[in-house]
Design a protein around this motif. Structure first.
Motif, short mmCIF file in Angstrom:
data_model
loop_
_atom_site.label_atom_id
_atom_site.label_comp_id
_atom_site.label_asym_id
_atom_site.label_seq_id
_atom_site.Cartn_x
_atom_site.Cartn_y
_atom_site.Cartn_z
N PRO A 85 35.55 30.21 -28.17
CA PRO A 85 35.06 29.05 -27.44
C PRO A 85 35.34 27.72 -28.14
O PRO A 85 35.66 26.74 -27.49
CB PRO A 85 33.56 29.29 -27.31
CG PRO A 85 33.23 30.29 -28.35
CD PRO A 85 34.46 31.11 -28.56
N GLU A 86 35.25 27.70 -29.46
CA GLU A 86 35.44 26.44 -30.16
C GLU A 86 36.86 25.91 -30.03
O GLU A 86 37.11 24.72 -30.09
CB GLU A 86 35.07 26.57 -31.64
CG GLU A 86 35.89 27.57 -32.43
CD GLU A 86 35.49 29.03 -32.20
OE1 GLU A 86 36.28 29.91 -32.59
OE2 GLU A 86 34.42 29.30 -31.64
N ARG A 87 37.82 26.81 -29.80
CA ARG A 87 39.22 26.38 -29.62
C ARG A 87 39.60 26.23 -28.16
O ARG A 87 40.44 25.43 -27.80
CB ARG A 87 40.16 27.38 -30.28
CG ARG A 87 40.11 27.30 -31.79
CD ARG A 87 41.07 28.25 -32.37
NE ARG A 87 40.50 29.58 -32.25
CZ ARG A 87 41.02 30.66 -32.80
NH1 ARG A 87 42.13 30.59 -33.45
NH2 ARG A 87 40.43 31.82 -32.66
N MET A 88 38.99 27.02 -27.29
CA MET A 88 39.42 27.07 -25.89
C MET A 88 38.72 26.07 -24.99
O MET A 88 39.24 25.74 -23.94
CB MET A 88 39.21 28.47 -25.32
CG MET A 88 40.15 29.50 -25.88
SD MET A 88 41.84 29.21 -25.41
CE MET A 88 41.77 29.53 -23.66
N TYR A 89 37.54 25.59 -25.36
CA TYR A 89 36.84 24.70 -24.45
C TYR A 89 37.55 23.37 -24.28
O TYR A 89 37.24 22.61 -23.39
CB TYR A 89 35.37 24.50 -24.85
CG TYR A 89 34.49 25.51 -24.15
CD1 TYR A 89 34.30 25.43 -22.78
CD2 TYR A 89 33.89 26.54 -24.83
CE1 TYR A 89 33.52 26.35 -22.12
CE2 TYR A 89 33.11 27.47 -24.18
CZ TYR A 89 32.92 27.36 -22.82
OH TYR A 89 32.16 28.28 -22.17
N ALA A 94 41.71 21.88 -17.89
CA ALA A 94 42.77 22.64 -17.21
C ALA A 94 42.18 23.40 -16.03
O ALA A 94 42.81 23.54 -14.98
CB ALA A 94 43.47 23.59 -18.17
N MET A 95 40.93 23.89 -16.19
CA MET A 95 40.25 24.56 -15.07
C MET A 95 40.06 23.59 -13.92
O MET A 95 40.22 23.96 -12.76
CB MET A 95 38.88 25.08 -15.52
CG MET A 95 38.90 26.43 -16.16
SD MET A 95 39.25 27.74 -14.99
CE MET A 95 37.83 27.64 -13.95
N CYS A 96 39.72 22.35 -14.23
CA CYS A 96 39.55 21.34 -13.18
C CYS A 96 40.88 21.10 -12.47
O CYS A 96 40.93 21.01 -11.23
CB CYS A 96 39.02 20.04 -13.77
SG CYS A 96 37.37 20.18 -14.48
N ALA A 97 41.96 21.00 -13.24
CA ALA A 97 43.28 20.79 -12.65
C ALA A 97 43.69 21.99 -11.79
O ALA A 97 44.26 21.81 -10.70
CB ALA A 97 44.31 20.53 -13.74
N GLY A 132 34.99 24.33 -14.01
CA GLY A 132 35.72 23.59 -15.04
C GLY A 132 34.92 22.41 -15.55
O GLY A 132 34.90 22.13 -16.75
N MET A 133 34.23 21.72 -14.64
CA MET A 133 33.39 20.60 -15.07
C MET A 133 32.18 21.09 -15.88
O MET A 133 31.77 20.44 -16.84
CB MET A 133 32.94 19.77 -13.87
CG MET A 133 34.08 18.96 -13.27
SD MET A 133 33.62 17.72 -12.06
CE MET A 133 32.95 18.69 -10.75
N GLY A 137 31.48 20.03 -19.62
CA GLY A 137 30.17 19.52 -20.04
C GLY A 137 29.60 20.32 -21.19
O GLY A 137 29.02 19.75 -22.12
N THR A 138 29.75 21.63 -21.15
CA THR A 138 29.27 22.48 -22.24
C THR A 138 30.03 22.16 -23.52
O THR A 138 29.44 22.09 -24.59
CB THR A 138 29.47 23.97 -21.87
OG1 THR A 138 28.75 24.23 -20.66
CG2 THR A 138 28.96 24.87 -22.96
#
Length: 147
Positions: A85-89, A94-97, A132-133, A137-138
């Motif tokens: 998670p620390e690298r991928m968030y 990209a999820m929003c796109a 994605g948002m 936010g997380t």
């Protein structure tokens, strides 16, 4: 034999409690794992198999491959969010796109899609955009604040 029937206090009085809380906070990165990652993975899985569920494999062959690839990409993002998670968030945007792309893709990738195909991709896209948002936010909440 130990008397296990004696009521014990809560664990906050245990001498190792602060260390255990700090370790779990580091491990989870201050986030609720199942709240975000599970739904993102399920959305990716549904996106990948939706052409066969809605039976548009013969009428929209280009959207079949498209939804399969995008669904796999969403699923891989979810696995990455869970695994590192620390690298991928940072890829939350990209999820929003991907969500925006899924909303407009029936008209760009497809050839005169019917209402079912359009609604399927719009709902998948809207959910991807919302999730994605939430991921972004997380990530913003759990990132260390630099001054």
């Amino acid at each position: 034999m130990a008397n296990v029937s004696h009521p014990r206090g809560d664990i906050t009085s245990h001498p190792d409690a602060p260390e255990m809380q700090a370790r779990y906070a580091r491990m989870l990165g201050g986030r609720d794992v199942a709240f975000v990652d599970g739904p993102v993975f399920l959305l990716g899985l549904y996106c990948a198999v939706s052409p066969w569920i809605l039976h548009f494999t013969t009428s929209q062959p280009s959207l079949v491959a498209h939804n399969l690839i995008v669904g796999i990409a969403i699923g891989l993002l979810a696995l990455g969010f869970t695994r590192a998670p620390e690298r991928m968030y940072g890829l939350s945007w990209a999820m929003c796109a991907i969500g925006v792309w899924m909303i407009i893709s029936p008209w760009i990738v497809g050839s005169s899609p019917d209402a079912g195909v359009i609604w399927n991709n719009v709902v998948i896209g809207a959910l991807a955009l919302i999730l994605g948002m939430v991921c972004a936010g997380t990530a913003a909440r759990s990132a260390p604040h630099r001054h």
